[in-house]
Write a protein that holds these residues in place. Structure first.
Motif, mmCIF file in Angstrom:
data_model
loop_
_atom_site.group_PDB
_atom_site.id
_atom_site.type_symbol
_atom_site.label_atom_id
_atom_site.label_comp_id
_atom_site.label_asym_id
_atom_site.label_seq_id
_atom_site.Cartn_x
_atom_site.Cartn_y
_atom_site.Cartn_z
ATOM 1 N N THR A 118 10.931 -11.008 -5.395
ATOM 2 C CA THR A 118 9.795 -10.187 -4.994
ATOM 3 C C THR A 118 8.683 -10.352 -6.012
ATOM 4 O O THR A 118 8.816 -9.912 -7.159
ATOM 5 N N ARG A 119 7.606 -11.028 -5.625
ATOM 6 C CA ARG A 119 6.508 -11.278 -6.555
ATOM 7 C C ARG A 119 5.672 -10.018 -6.753
ATOM 8 O O ARG A 119 5.562 -9.179 -5.849
ATOM 9 N N LEU A 120 5.055 -9.927 -7.912
ATOM 10 C CA LEU A 120 4.215 -8.772 -8.204
ATOM 11 C C LEU A 120 3.064 -8.661 -7.224
ATOM 12 O O LEU A 120 2.602 -7.557 -6.901
ATOM 13 N N SER A 121 2.578 -9.811 -6.725
ATOM 14 C CA SER A 121 1.464 -9.806 -5.785
ATOM 15 C C SER A 121 1.820 -9.128 -4.466
ATOM 16 O O SER A 121 0.940 -8.774 -3.678
ATOM 17 N N GLU A 122 3.118 -8.937 -4.224
ATOM 18 C CA GLU A 122 3.563 -8.280 -3.000
ATOM 19 C C GLU A 122 3.693 -6.770 -3.176
ATOM 20 O O GLU A 122 3.971 -6.052 -2.200
ATOM 21 N N VAL B 34 0.544 -10.536 -16.902
ATOM 22 C CA VAL B 34 1.465 -11.571 -16.421
ATOM 23 C C VAL B 34 0.882 -12.229 -15.168
ATOM 24 O O VAL B 34 0.019 -11.652 -14.497
ATOM 25 N N PRO B 35 1.352 -13.427 -14.811
ATOM 26 C CA PRO B 35 0.889 -14.076 -13.575
ATOM 27 C C PRO B 35 1.280 -13.278 -12.333
ATOM 28 O O PRO B 35 2.312 -12.587 -12.315
ATOM 29 N N ASP B 36 0.472 -13.398 -11.281
ATOM 30 C CA ASP B 36 0.715 -12.667 -10.033
ATOM 31 C C ASP B 36 2.054 -13.014 -9.399
ATOM 32 O O ASP B 36 2.645 -12.185 -8.697
ATOM 33 N N ASP B 37 2.521 -14.254 -9.596
ATOM 34 C CA ASP B 37 3.745 -14.682 -8.912
ATOM 35 C C ASP B 37 5.010 -14.350 -9.698
ATOM 36 O O ASP B 37 6.103 -14.817 -9.361
ATOM 37 N N THR B 38 4.878 -13.546 -10.752
ATOM 38 C CA THR B 38 6.048 -13.130 -11.526
ATOM 39 C C THR B 38 6.957 -12.267 -10.661
ATOM 40 O O THR B 38 6.499 -11.384 -9.931
ATOM 41 N N ASP B 39 8.252 -12.519 -10.758
ATOM 42 C CA ASP B 39 9.231 -11.730 -10.016
ATOM 43 C C ASP B 39 9.337 -10.342 -10.649
ATOM 44 O O ASP B 39 9.419 -10.218 -11.874
ATOM 45 N N ILE B 40 9.365 -9.300 -9.827
ATOM 46 C CA ILE B 40 9.485 -7.937 -10.342
ATOM 47 C C ILE B 40 10.750 -7.785 -11.186
ATOM 48 O O ILE B 40 10.784 -6.996 -12.139
ATOM 49 N N ALA B 41 11.787 -8.557 -10.889
ATOM 50 C CA ALA B 41 13.026 -8.495 -11.666
ATOM 51 C C ALA B 41 12.786 -8.907 -13.120
ATOM 52 O O ALA B 41 13.452 -8.405 -14.035
ATOM 53 N N CYS B 42 11.835 -9.802 -13.330
ATOM 54 C CA CYS B 42 11.505 -10.221 -14.694
ATOM 55 C C CYS B 42 10.894 -9.065 -15.472
ATOM 56 O O CYS B 42 11.235 -8.831 -16.641
ATOM 57 N N LEU B 43 9.988 -8.327 -14.832
ATOM 58 C CA LEU B 43 9.380 -7.178 -15.497
ATOM 59 C C LEU B 43 10.405 -6.077 -15.753
ATOM 60 O O LEU B 43 10.375 -5.416 -16.782
ATOM 61 N N GLU B 44 11.312 -5.894 -14.807
ATOM 62 C CA GLU B 44 12.360 -4.893 -15.017
ATOM 63 C C GLU B 44 13.224 -5.262 -16.228
ATOM 64 O O GLU B 44 13.596 -4.397 -17.023
#
Length: 344
Positions: free
Chosen positions: A2-6, A94-104
């Protein structure tokens, strides 16, 4: 994935802060225009950044460990002042296409390291606010807040001739880990001895618990290199500092296998240097010593205290404070060398 842009910004923030602890000192936390807290004592503030391609690279990026590192480097500065951590302000791009799991994972690392410091110092260290933005590169900027009773702050300027020099934690391990990474070593390709050094570079673990046992006259978070940071103490205090090589053996000897690995990799590559530094060590002993003297990012604590004093659990003596204005090793002056932005 799930990308941050979503996702919307509010949804992202609520997800990454799920594990953020509550604190009686935080009246208004994340979610309003600003945080409102009720600290005890004088406020101690520090800020530090981690910038992609300057402080880390995606080649060996682990988001959880990056969070640990970002928290540790800021909490160590607060603690080196003799203060108790109060909270963290976290700004992230962070880039828009970063996965939300990475931020978590990143925020879990931040929260876990803050909890480790809190457990050691009997306090709660929540994330109390911050900012989130989009960027081509990953940038983490943290402001750490702490409190200290008036007159109990520990400065760089308090060292006195006749004091002993102590170290809590380590120095040199993170530098060894960095050179191992540049030499091609990875956590899943080396044994536990070298892997632990890489882990120190990626996720340093300051010894917060040792801070409660020493009555320091001066202290500094060794983040840029022992020789450079001790030179800062010497300048601020108007003293000389002499390191003793026999007392550094416990720090040097565990690094010798890594030094041999790095030197062999440099010879095989034909470059003589794995990461573009100016280190010209040609023996494992010299390279290991250079890591101890000039390598930062372990976030060990160097402190001066009366030589007759028992510093307590977690501290080792590594030298002495004397008259003068320089740093030396067994009486021979040591250049103030370590990490500095902009090459100075």
């Amino acid at each position: 994935m799930t990308r941050l842009s979503e996702l919307g910004e509010s949804h992202i923030i609520s997800r990454v802060l799920t594990r953020n602890p509550s604190s009686a000192q935080v009246i208004v936390g994340p979610g309003d225009d600003a945080a409102v807290t009720a600290p005890d004592g004088q406020l101690v503030s520090t800020a530090d950044m981690l910038v992609e391609n300057e402080d880390f690279t995606r080649v060996w990026l682990d988001w959880g460990q990056l969070g640990v590192k970002a928290a540790a480097q800021n909490l160590a500065d607060v603690c080196a002042m003799g203060a108790t951590p109060h909270g963290l302000l976290v700004s992230l791009a962070v880039p828009d296409d970063t996965d939300i799991a990475c931020l978590e994972a990143l925020y879990s690392g931040l929260i876990d390291e803050a909890a480790r410091a809190g457990t050691a110092l009997d306090c709660t260290v929540p994330i109390i606010g911050g900012d989130l933005s989009s960027s081509r590169l990953i940038v983490i900027a943290i402001t750490a807040l702490g409190t200290v009773e008036k007159g109990h702050e520990i400065l760089r300027s308090g060292a006195q001739p006749g004091d002993a020099l102590f170290l809590a934690g380590t120095v040199g391990r993170a530098a060894a880990g960095l050179d191992l990474l540049f030499a091609g070593a990875r956590r899943d390709t080396v044994g536990p001895e070298l892997r632990s050094l890489i882990e120190t570079q990626l996720a340093p673990r300051p010894d917060y618990g040792a801070l409660a046992t020493i009555g320091a006259s001066a202290m500094i978070d060794v983040s840029d290199g022992l020789s450079l940071d001790l030179a800062r103490v010497a300048t601020a205090s108007g003293v000389g500092i002499d390191l003793e090589s026999t007392l550094l053996r416990e720090l040097i000897d565990p690094l010798l296998p890594a030094a041999e690995f790095v030197l062999e990799a440099r010879e095989a590559s034909g470059t003589g240097d794995a990461n573009g530094t100016t280190c010209t060590a040609t023996t494992a002993e010299d390279l290991a010593l250079s890591w101890v003297l000039d390598g930062g990012e372990d976030h060990g604590f160097a402190a001066s205290a009366p030589s007759r004093q028992d510093p307590g659990v977690g501290w080792r003596r590594i030298g002495a404070i004397r008259t003068g204005d320089d740093v030396s090793l067994d009486g021979t002056p040591v250049p103030a060398s370590g990490f500095s932005h902009f090459g100075k």
